[in-house]
Design an enzyme around this catalytic site. Structure first.
Site, PDB file in Angstrom:
ATOM      1  N   PRO A   2      26.808  31.182 -21.248  1.00  0.00           N
ATOM      2  CA  PRO A   2      27.744  31.199 -22.375  1.00  0.00           C
ATOM      3  C   PRO A   2      28.222  29.794 -22.710  1.00  0.00           C
ATOM      4  CG  PRO A   2      28.282  32.907 -20.780  1.00  0.00           C
ATOM      5  CD  PRO A   2      27.238  32.046 -20.149  1.00  0.00           C
ATOM      6  N   GLU A   3      28.298  29.486 -24.012  1.00  0.00           N
ATOM      7  CA  GLU A   3      28.812  28.187 -24.434  1.00  0.00           C
ATOM      8  C   GLU A   3      30.338  28.231 -24.467  1.00  0.00           C
ATOM      9  OE1 GLU A   3      27.120  25.551 -24.717  1.00  0.00           O
ATOM     10  OE2 GLU A   3      25.049  26.117 -25.106  1.00  0.00           O
TER      11      GLU A   3
END
Length: 218
Positions: A2-3
């Site tokens: 996940p960013e």
């Protein structure tokens, strides 16, 4: 993985709902990246505070300390209210409260939930101490990035991914920002000029408030 914006969305999805609740149970599945660091029973009856974020880490105050959480490569946190479904094979941590359940699902088990007495003590301090500036913080700009890159001799993409110069620029965002700034990811960081460092800093900031696929060369 996940960013950074996805981690912030995750925080927002449960922060208000969990704040003010009290822990009624803790369930552990298979081991994660690091051990919990305390006996689960220690958390029973403790008040839950408002979740905070530092880079891709989430800090959830619990009693006199808190839980530092990371989603790793494939993890996700969900807040489940009323009669949550039974835990499945990939559900490896569950914080049960009198308002709902916070459940970590992580097929690859690279994520973590670690107890620390404070954000600046114990394991939390060790994990957070080396994190750099966030792309949307006031201190992140061209001069800062240029000065930091001048101190390294690695490929610029490698430096961005390390997290101690700028935190939260994962593989996808680093690639997109470098493309937008017109910089070859293999370029040695200490050879990035001031103008190109300024373009890269701007691209990293913009990419965290827009879709990567819509970012154009700047």
């Amino acid at each position: 993985m996940p960013e950074l914006p996805e981690v912030e969305v995750t925080r927002l999805s449960f922060a208000d709902a969990a704040a003010g609740s009290r822990v009624t149970g803790v369930e552990l599945g298979k081991p994660l990246r690091w051990p919990l660091g305390c006996e689960p029973q220690q958390l029973l009856g403790q008040a839950v505070g408002l979740a905070q974020r530092r880079g891709k880490y989430l800090w959830l105050p619990v009693g006199s300390g808190g839980l530092l959480m990371h989603l790793g490569m494939s993890g996700s946190l969900r807040w489940l209210e009323s009669a949550p479904p039974p835990r499945q094979a990939h559900d490896h941590f569950e914080l049960q409260t009198d308002r709902g359940v916070l459940r970590l699902t992580d097929p690859r088990r690279f994520g973590a939930v670690v107890w620390s007495p404070a954000r600046d003590a114990g394991m939390a301090a060790r994990l957070l101490a080396g994190l750099g500036v966030e792309p949307l913080e006031a201190g992140f700009d061209g001069p800062y990035l240029h000065a930091a890159l001048r101190q390294r001799r690695s490929a610029v993409k490698t430096v961005l991914l390390a997290g101690d110069v700028v935190v939260g620029a994962g593989n996808i965002y680093a690639c997109e920002a470098l493309f937008a700034a017109g910089i070859d990811p293999r370029t040695r960081s200490d050879r990035i000029s001031r103008p190109r460092a300024a373009r890269l800093a701007l691209a990293l900031s913009l990419i965290h408030i827009s879709e990567p696929t819509r970012l154009r060369r700047i």
